[in-house]
Enzyme design. Structure first.
Site, PDB file in Angstrom:
ATOM      1  N   LYS A 148       0.817  -1.217   0.000  1.00  0.00           N
ATOM      2  CA  LYS A 148       0.000   0.000   0.000  1.00  0.00           C
ATOM      3  C   LYS A 148       0.851   1.267   0.000  1.00  0.00           C
ATOM      4  O   LYS A 148       0.332   2.356  -0.252  1.00  0.00           O
ATOM      5  CB  LYS A 148      -0.980   0.009   1.179  1.00  0.00           C
ATOM      6  CG  LYS A 148      -0.362   0.102   2.556  1.00  0.00           C
ATOM      7  CD  LYS A 148      -1.448  -0.005   3.619  1.00  0.00           C
ATOM      8  CE  LYS A 148      -0.875   0.064   5.028  1.00  0.00           C
ATOM      9  NZ  LYS A 148      -0.287   1.376   5.356  1.00  0.00           N
ATOM     10  N   ASP A 149       2.161   1.133   0.243  1.00  0.00           N
ATOM     11  CA  ASP A 149       3.062   2.284   0.174  1.00  0.00           C
ATOM     12  C   ASP A 149       3.655   2.476  -1.221  1.00  0.00           C
ATOM     13  O   ASP A 149       4.370   3.447  -1.459  1.00  0.00           O
ATOM     14  CB  ASP A 149       4.222   2.117   1.170  1.00  0.00           C
ATOM     15  CG  ASP A 149       3.772   2.222   2.619  1.00  0.00           C
ATOM     16  OD1 ASP A 149       2.691   2.796   2.860  1.00  0.00           O
ATOM     17  OD2 ASP A 149       4.488   1.726   3.494  1.00  0.00           O
ATOM     18  N   ARG A 181      -8.471   8.009   3.778  1.00  0.00           N
ATOM     19  CA  ARG A 181      -9.505   6.983   3.602  1.00  0.00           C
ATOM     20  C   ARG A 181     -10.167   6.656   4.929  1.00  0.00           C
ATOM     21  O   ARG A 181     -11.407   6.686   5.049  1.00  0.00           O
ATOM     22  CB  ARG A 181      -8.866   5.717   3.010  1.00  0.00           C
ATOM     23  CG  ARG A 181      -9.777   4.492   2.997  1.00  0.00           C
ATOM     24  CD  ARG A 181      -9.000   3.249   2.596  1.00  0.00           C
ATOM     25  NE  ARG A 181      -7.946   2.919   3.547  1.00  0.00           N
ATOM     26  CZ  ARG A 181      -8.123   2.206   4.664  1.00  0.00           C
ATOM     27  NH1 ARG A 181      -9.319   1.762   4.978  1.00  0.00           N
ATOM     28  NH2 ARG A 181      -7.104   1.939   5.459  1.00  0.00           N
ATOM     29  N   ARG A 182      -9.353   6.373   5.945  1.00  0.00           N
ATOM     30  CA  ARG A 182      -9.924   6.065   7.258  1.00  0.00           C
ATOM     31  C   ARG A 182     -10.648   7.272   7.826  1.00  0.00           C
ATOM     32  O   ARG A 182     -11.705   7.146   8.458  1.00  0.00           O
ATOM     33  CB  ARG A 182      -8.822   5.604   8.216  1.00  0.00           C
ATOM     34  CG  ARG A 182      -8.217   4.249   7.848  1.00  0.00           C
ATOM     35  CD  ARG A 182      -7.048   3.915   8.739  1.00  0.00           C
ATOM     36  NE  ARG A 182      -6.414   2.642   8.369  1.00  0.00           N
ATOM     37  CZ  ARG A 182      -5.120   2.429   8.392  1.00  0.00           C
ATOM     38  NH1 ARG A 182      -4.290   3.388   8.768  1.00  0.00           N
ATOM     39  NH2 ARG A 182      -4.619   1.257   8.043  1.00  0.00           N
ATOM     40  N   ARG A 201       3.620   5.494  16.725  1.00  0.00           N
ATOM     41  CA  ARG A 201       2.169   5.713  16.817  1.00  0.00           C
ATOM     42  C   ARG A 201       1.601   5.125  18.094  1.00  0.00           C
ATOM     43  O   ARG A 201       0.777   5.757  18.769  1.00  0.00           O
ATOM     44  CB  ARG A 201       1.482   5.106  15.587  1.00  0.00           C
ATOM     45  CG  ARG A 201       1.897   5.765  14.282  1.00  0.00           C
ATOM     46  CD  ARG A 201       1.169   5.163  13.093  1.00  0.00           C
ATOM     47  NE  ARG A 201       1.794   5.569  11.842  1.00  0.00           N
ATOM     48  CZ  ARG A 201       1.253   5.424  10.659  1.00  0.00           C
ATOM     49  NH1 ARG A 201       0.062   4.869  10.537  1.00  0.00           N
ATOM     50  NH2 ARG A 201       1.888   5.809   9.564  1.00  0.00           N
ATOM     51  N   ARG A 211       1.306  10.345  12.420  1.00  0.00           N
ATOM     52  CA  ARG A 211       2.428   9.937  11.588  1.00  0.00           C
ATOM     53  C   ARG A 211       3.461   9.206  12.440  1.00  0.00           C
ATOM     54  O   ARG A 211       3.399   9.209  13.659  1.00  0.00           O
ATOM     55  CB  ARG A 211       3.094  11.164  10.936  1.00  0.00           C
ATOM     56  CG  ARG A 211       2.274  11.850   9.836  1.00  0.00           C
ATOM     57  CD  ARG A 211       2.153  11.000   8.586  1.00  0.00           C
ATOM     58  NE  ARG A 211       3.410  10.371   8.205  1.00  0.00           N
ATOM     59  CZ  ARG A 211       4.431  10.986   7.611  1.00  0.00           C
ATOM     60  NH1 ARG A 211       4.342  12.275   7.311  1.00  0.00           N
ATOM     61  NH2 ARG A 211       5.529  10.335   7.299  1.00  0.00           N
ATOM     62  N   CYS A 250      -2.233   9.849  -1.669  1.00  0.00           N
ATOM     63  CA  CYS A 250      -2.591  10.170  -0.290  1.00  0.00           C
ATOM     64  C   CYS A 250      -3.525  11.368  -0.204  1.00  0.00           C
ATOM     65  O   CYS A 250      -4.021  11.686   0.872  1.00  0.00           O
ATOM     66  CB  CYS A 250      -1.329  10.452   0.522  1.00  0.00           C
ATOM     67  SG  CYS A 250      -0.305   9.006   0.751  1.00  0.00           S
TER      68      CYS A 250
END
Length: 326
Positions: A78-79, A126-127, A150, A144, A239
């Site tokens: 996904k990156d 998205r979230r 996190r 981030r 993004c």
């Protein structure tokens, strides 16, 4: 054989996993890992959408491959940008880990339990859009840093809860931190979420890395993420736009769902199709067409316009600040 990897604990776990698989396949080969710090790891005070997107996590690794310092790079898929630079290719996608989003909190068991005004951290538009649509009473703030950073911000009380990819927590042996898994029906995953990819630089020295790495590829996962990434590619997935795409494969059949939305969750388009898993790009295009029919292009254009305006406002505010005292 040299593997390039980011230096975060999760990235190194992924590189070690690929190294172990290659060592079993080719015991005569000495496989090493070179850790690198990327711009995506270094810039932590701004959201990815404002500093260049997820491609910041892979650029330095691609440079290492282009210069011959590494033979391959391991990424969280996904990156990886939807369009790879010329001369690079994805050689394999490994079997997917749990693709769902995970709710992580020290005080609450689920999003439904959070009181009005509770702060939820996420790195993903998205979230943000999906949470805002269902829980408008919550405050969503950027989050981030690598996985440990996190979790540290949550533990010191900066957030009531954070949303992370379940796969990373599972891979690092931290499933106990997951209070609840978010159902894809309400929190559709990002394209490629939970999958690891191996990227190579194409070469002309007679070494066929595509063939060497082919045994690592998991066909059903490859098919699913190809369909997901096709949807994202059609809409210029980055993004800066809240876009989700998630496919499942069973007995040669694929079910693909996708969503685009504004960050506030007030405008949303969603679609789903089913068909032969052997035709992932065609299924991705079908879902994209259904989304277009629901004004997806206009929704995403408004997202990009708002992002551009926010950047302009931020630059104006910075220029208007008085110089610091000597």
């Amino acid at each position: 054989m040299v593997i390039a990897s980011r230096e975060s604990r999760l990235a190194m776990w992924q590189a070690e996993h690929v190294r172990a698989r290659l060592t079993l396949l080719y015991p005569q080969c000495d496989v090493k890992i070179v850790g690198m710090s990327t711009k995506g790891d270094q810039i932590l005070d701004r959201t990815l959408s404002k500093v260049g997107g997820k491609g910041l996590f892979v650029k330095e690794l691609e440079v290492a491959m282009a210069e011959g310092r590494a033979d391959l790079a391991v990424h969280s898929l996904k990156d990886v940008p939807m369009e790879l630079p010329e001369g690079f290719a994805l050689a394999a996608v490994l079997e997917r880990e749990d693709p769902r989003d995970a709710f992580v909190s020290n005080d609450y068991a689920a999003l439904d339990e959070l009181p009005a005004g509770a702060v939820v951290g996420t790195s993903s538009l998205r979230r943000q859009a999906l949470i805002a649509a269902r829980y408008p009473h919550l405050v969503i703030k950027p989050l981030r840093g690598n996985l440990d950073t996190r979790l540290g911000k949550l533990d010191r009380g900066d957030y009531a809860a954070i949303i992370l990819a379940a796969a990373g927590l599972i891979r690092l042996g931290l499933p106990e931190r997951i209070r609840a898994y978010l159902d894809p029906a309400s929190s559709l995953p990002a394209a490629g979420q939970g999958a690891m990819a191996v990227e190579i630089a194409l070469r002309d020295d007679g070494v066929d890395l595509m063939a060497i790495l082919a045994p690592l590829n998991h066909e059903a996962t490859w098919q699913a993420v190809t369909a997901e990434r096709k949807v994202s590619k059609v809409f210029g997935g980055s993004c800066q736009v809240p876009l989700a795409a998630f496919a499942t494969v069973d007995a040669g059949q694929m079910h693909l769902r996708a969503m685009v939305a504004t960050p506030d969750g007030l405008r949303m388009a969603s679609a789903e199709v089913s068909g032969p898993a052997a035709e992932p790009e065609a299924l991705g295009e079908q879902v994209a067409e259904l989304l277009r029919a629901q004004d997806a292009v206009d929704i995403l254009a408004s997202c990009l316009s708002e992002a551009a305006q926010a950047d302009a406002d931020a630059r104006s505010a910075t220029l208007a600040e008085p110089p610091a005292a000597a």
